[in-house]
Design a protein around this motif. Structure first.
Motif, PDB file in Angstrom:
ATOM      1  N   ALA A 157     -25.449  32.108  -3.121  1.00  0.00           N
ATOM      2  CA  ALA A 157     -26.020  30.803  -2.796  1.00  0.00           C
ATOM      3  C   ALA A 157     -25.299  30.177  -1.599  1.00  0.00           C
ATOM      4  O   ALA A 157     -25.930  29.572  -0.721  1.00  0.00           O
ATOM      5  N   THR A 158     -23.989  30.349  -1.553  1.00  0.00           N
ATOM      6  CA  THR A 158     -23.221  29.811  -0.430  1.00  0.00           C
ATOM      7  C   THR A 158     -23.519  30.575   0.846  1.00  0.00           C
ATOM      8  O   THR A 158     -23.648  29.983   1.930  1.00  0.00           O
ATOM      9  N   LEU A 159     -23.634  31.896   0.744  1.00  0.00           N
ATOM     10  CA  LEU A 159     -24.001  32.694   1.920  1.00  0.00           C
ATOM     11  C   LEU A 159     -25.360  32.256   2.454  1.00  0.00           C
ATOM     12  O   LEU A 159     -25.560  32.145   3.673  1.00  0.00           O
ATOM     13  N   THR A 160     -26.287  31.996   1.562  1.00  0.00           N
ATOM     14  CA  THR A 160     -27.620  31.526   1.973  1.00  0.00           C
ATOM     15  C   THR A 160     -27.536  30.177   2.644  1.00  0.00           C
ATOM     16  O   THR A 160     -28.190  29.927   3.667  1.00  0.00           O
ATOM     17  N   SER A 161     -26.711  29.291   2.100  1.00  0.00           N
ATOM     18  CA  SER A 161     -26.542  27.962   2.685  1.00  0.00           C
ATOM     19  C   SER A 161     -25.957  28.056   4.088  1.00  0.00           C
ATOM     20  O   SER A 161     -26.401  27.357   5.015  1.00  0.00           O
ATOM     21  N   ILE A 162     -24.976  28.921   4.265  1.00  0.00           N
ATOM     22  CA  ILE A 162     -24.381  29.108   5.592  1.00  0.00           C
ATOM     23  C   ILE A 162     -25.436  29.627   6.564  1.00  0.00           C
ATOM     24  O   ILE A 162     -25.537  29.180   7.706  1.00  0.00           O
ATOM     25  N   ALA A 163     -26.241  30.577   6.095  1.00  0.00           N
ATOM     26  CA  ALA A 163     -27.271  31.172   6.952  1.00  0.00           C
ATOM     27  C   ALA A 163     -28.309  30.139   7.371  1.00  0.00           C
ATOM     28  O   ALA A 163     -28.684  30.049   8.549  1.00  0.00           O
ATOM     29  N   THR A 164     -28.795  29.360   6.417  1.00  0.00           N
ATOM     30  CA  THR A 164     -29.846  28.392   6.749  1.00  0.00           C
ATOM     31  C   THR A 164     -29.301  27.234   7.576  1.00  0.00           C
ATOM     32  O   THR A 164     -29.983  26.715   8.450  1.00  0.00           O
ATOM     33  N   THR A 165     -28.057  26.855   7.331  1.00  0.00           N
ATOM     34  CA  THR A 165     -27.435  25.821   8.150  1.00  0.00           C
ATOM     35  C   THR A 165     -27.290  26.289   9.600  1.00  0.00           C
ATOM     36  O   THR A 165     -27.383  25.494  10.541  1.00  0.00           O
ATOM     37  N   ALA A 166     -27.090  27.602   9.766  1.00  0.00           N
ATOM     38  CA  ALA A 166     -26.986  28.173  11.115  1.00  0.00           C
ATOM     39  C   ALA A 166     -28.348  28.307  11.786  1.00  0.00           C
ATOM     40  O   ALA A 166     -28.423  28.673  12.949  1.00  0.00           O
ATOM     41  N   GLY A 167     -29.430  28.037  11.036  1.00  0.00           N
ATOM     42  CA  GLY A 167     -30.761  28.063  11.628  1.00  0.00           C
ATOM     43  C   GLY A 167     -31.723  29.053  11.032  1.00  0.00           C
ATOM     44  O   GLY A 167     -32.906  29.071  11.394  1.00  0.00           O
ATOM     45  N   ALA A 168     -31.247  29.901  10.126  1.00  0.00           N
ATOM     46  CA  ALA A 168     -32.127  30.898   9.517  1.00  0.00           C
ATOM     47  C   ALA A 168     -33.158  30.224   8.609  1.00  0.00           C
ATOM     48  O   ALA A 168     -32.923  29.142   8.078  1.00  0.00           O
ATOM     49  N   SER A 169     -34.282  30.905   8.428  1.00  0.00           N
ATOM     50  CA  SER A 169     -35.327  30.375   7.553  1.00  0.00           C
ATOM     51  C   SER A 169     -34.983  30.633   6.094  1.00  0.00           C
ATOM     52  O   SER A 169     -34.070  31.406   5.770  1.00  0.00           O
ATOM     53  N   ASP A 170     -35.735  30.024   5.198  1.00  0.00           N
ATOM     54  CA  ASP A 170     -35.502  30.209   3.766  1.00  0.00           C
ATOM     55  C   ASP A 170     -35.753  31.644   3.318  1.00  0.00           C
ATOM     56  O   ASP A 170     -35.344  32.034   2.220  1.00  0.00           O
ATOM     57  N   ALA A 171     -36.391  32.437   4.176  1.00  0.00           N
ATOM     58  CA  ALA A 171     -36.687  33.829   3.823  1.00  0.00           C
ATOM     59  C   ALA A 171     -35.425  34.661   3.616  1.00  0.00           C
ATOM     60  O   ALA A 171     -35.462  35.698   2.951  1.00  0.00           O
ATOM     61  N   VAL A 172     -34.294  34.192   4.170  1.00  0.00           N
ATOM     62  CA  VAL A 172     -33.071  34.979   4.013  1.00  0.00           C
ATOM     63  C   VAL A 172     -32.556  34.940   2.583  1.00  0.00           C
ATOM     64  O   VAL A 172     -31.756  35.785   2.189  1.00  0.00           O
ATOM     65  N   SER A 173     -33.000  33.972   1.796  1.00  0.00           N
ATOM     66  CA  SER A 173     -32.482  33.817   0.435  1.00  0.00           C
ATOM     67  C   SER A 173     -32.678  35.080  -0.396  1.00  0.00           C
ATOM     68  O   SER A 173     -31.738  35.584  -1.013  1.00  0.00           O
ATOM     69  N   SER A 174     -33.904  35.603  -0.415  1.00  0.00           N
ATOM     70  CA  SER A 174     -34.169  36.805  -1.213  1.00  0.00           C
ATOM     71  C   SER A 174     -33.492  38.018  -0.613  1.00  0.00           C
ATOM     72  O   SER A 174     -33.020  38.903  -1.337  1.00  0.00           O
ATOM     73  N   CYS A 175     -33.394  38.085   0.705  1.00  0.00           N
ATOM     74  CA  CYS A 175     -32.726  39.203   1.368  1.00  0.00           C
ATOM     75  C   CYS A 175     -31.257  39.262   0.974  1.00  0.00           C
ATOM     76  O   CYS A 175     -30.712  40.332   0.693  1.00  0.00           O
ATOM     77  N   ILE A 176     -30.621  38.099   0.933  1.00  0.00           N
ATOM     78  CA  ILE A 176     -29.209  38.035   0.552  1.00  0.00           C
ATOM     79  C   ILE A 176     -29.036  38.336  -0.932  1.00  0.00           C
ATOM     80  O   ILE A 176     -28.177  39.126  -1.332  1.00  0.00           O
ATOM     81  N   ALA A 177     -29.867  37.735  -1.769  1.00  0.00           N
ATOM     82  CA  ALA A 177     -29.750  37.938  -3.218  1.00  0.00           C
ATOM     83  C   ALA A 177     -30.033  39.376  -3.620  1.00  0.00           C
ATOM     84  O   ALA A 177     -29.402  39.908  -4.547  1.00  0.00           O
ATOM     85  N   ASP A 178     -30.969  40.013  -2.925  1.00  0.00           N
ATOM     86  CA  ASP A 178     -31.348  41.391  -3.260  1.00  0.00           C
ATOM     87  C   ASP A 178     -30.422  42.433  -2.654  1.00  0.00           C
ATOM     88  O   ASP A 178     -30.526  43.617  -2.981  1.00  0.00           O
ATOM     89  N   GLY A 179     -29.531  42.013  -1.755  1.00  0.00           N
ATOM     90  CA  GLY A 179     -28.671  42.987  -1.082  1.00  0.00           C
ATOM     91  C   GLY A 179     -29.495  44.002  -0.308  1.00  0.00           C
ATOM     92  O   GLY A 179     -29.200  45.201  -0.322  1.00  0.00           O
ATOM     93  N   THR A 180     -30.510  43.524   0.385  1.00  0.00           N
ATOM     94  CA  THR A 180     -31.489  44.404   1.020  1.00  0.00           C
ATOM     95  C   THR A 180     -30.858  45.466   1.911  1.00  0.00           C
ATOM     96  O   THR A 180     -31.312  46.619   1.934  1.00  0.00           O
ATOM     97  N   TYR A 181     -29.808  45.104   2.632  1.00  0.00           N
ATOM     98  CA  TYR A 181     -29.226  46.041   3.598  1.00  0.00           C
ATOM     99  C   TYR A 181     -27.853  46.560   3.163  1.00  0.00           C
ATOM    100  O   TYR A 181     -27.078  47.042   3.990  1.00  0.00           O
ATOM    101  N   SER A 182     -27.565  46.511   1.878  1.00  0.00           N
ATOM    102  CA  SER A 182     -26.254  46.942   1.381  1.00  0.00           C
ATOM    103  C   SER A 182     -25.988  48.412   1.667  1.00  0.00           C
ATOM    104  O   SER A 182     -24.878  48.794   2.083  1.00  0.00           O
ATOM    105  N   ARG A 183     -26.969  49.258   1.447  1.00  0.00           N
ATOM    106  CA  ARG A 183     -26.779  50.688   1.728  1.00  0.00           C
ATOM    107  C   ARG A 183     -26.623  50.920   3.223  1.00  0.00           C
ATOM    108  O   ARG A 183     -25.860  51.798   3.641  1.00  0.00           O
ATOM    109  N   PHE A 184     -27.318  50.141   4.022  1.00  0.00           N
ATOM    110  CA  PHE A 184     -27.176  50.258   5.471  1.00  0.00           C
ATOM    111  C   PHE A 184     -25.759  49.886   5.888  1.00  0.00           C
ATOM    112  O   PHE A 184     -25.146  50.566   6.729  1.00  0.00           O
ATOM    113  N   VAL A 185     -25.211  48.819   5.307  1.00  0.00           N
ATOM    114  CA  VAL A 185     -23.826  48.419   5.585  1.00  0.00           C
ATOM    115  C   VAL A 185     -22.872  49.569   5.282  1.00  0.00           C
ATOM    116  O   VAL A 185     -21.986  49.902   6.084  1.00  0.00           O
ATOM    117  N   ALA A 186     -23.036  50.203   4.127  1.00  0.00           N
ATOM    118  CA  ALA A 186     -22.159  51.307   3.741  1.00  0.00           C
ATOM    119  C   ALA A 186     -22.256  52.461   4.727  1.00  0.00           C
ATOM    120  O   ALA A 186     -21.241  53.046   5.127  1.00  0.00           O
TER     121      ALA A 186
END
Length: 233
Positions: A157-186
């Protein structure tokens, strides 16, 4: 003319810390690779700002390049950002460089099982895919709220808040919660170059026009000497 950057950082201490990161990584290497989800990169962050082969999030359009490989829980990365960030941003703004930010994860072990480093790097890709123009503000805010090592880190929730405060849309919420790119990070973490004389991956790792620097000898706390002087022209 480049703005002066205050050199209040003890870079000898940073060198020691960076070396310690390498030692821990070597000792824990089996665990790190076992947990890297290295079966494949998973979902790719499809946007022109992300190089899906290297994991770089590109900021700016300059012909010359500076690459930074960072873990958002790494205190040395934060110190690097404070000392070098303003100059790097000015080099981006005046069209001299493209700044390639590689959010990686080598400190998940230091977040009490929450995999904070992976979640934070995933959030960076979520922001980049949403609108890469918000990446500089997101990175600055992430360091401003950086948690200490061996804590649980920031929650989603805090990561999402930081993202949206920086200008990102609310769409990042599910991306962050789902860990969409976690395997890509690894997968991208394993592509981090080893510094000259190093024995394992350390953060931050910096490359200027493709030449990887050694933290303990090449980073003095002076961005004019360490970065600007290494650029062509």
């Amino acid at each position: 003319m480049m703005a002066a950057v205050r050199k209040s950082t003890n870079w000898f201490a940073i060198g020691v810390t960076a070396a310690a990161v390498v030692v821990v990584l070597i000792v824990g290497g089996v665990v790190w690779f076992a947990n890297s989800q290295a079966a494949g990169p998973g979902t790719l962050p499809e946007t022109s700002a992300v190089n899906t082969e290297t994991g770089a999030i590109s900021v700016g359009t300059g012909e010359q390049t500076v690459d930074t490989y960072v873990d958002f829980m790494c205190p040395v990365c934060n110190s690097f950002e404070q000392a070098y960030g303003p100059t790097l941003q000015q080099l981006v703004d005046d069209g001299t460089i493209t700044l390639n930010i590689h959010p990686i994860s080598i400190l998940d072990r230091a977040s009490q099982g929450t995999q904070y480093s992976t979640r934070a790097a995933n959030a960076a890709y979520c922001v980049a895919v949403d609108d890469a123009a918000n990446i500089p503000g997101f990175v600055t805010a992430m360091y401003a709220q950086q948690p200490s090592e061996n804590t649980s880190g920031l929650d989603d929730a805090t990561l999402t808040s930081i993202a949206t405060t920086a200008g990102a849309s609310d769409a990042v919420s599910s991306c962050i919660a789902d860990g969409t790119y976690s395997r890509f990070v690894a997968a991208m973490t394993q592509k981090t170059p080893v510094q000259p004389g190093g024995q394992g991956v350390a953060t931050p790792t910096i490359a200027v026009n493709g030449t990887v620097l050694a933290n303990q000898t090449d980073l003095t706390g002076d961005p004019q000497k360490d970065i600007v002087a290494r650029l062509d022209g």
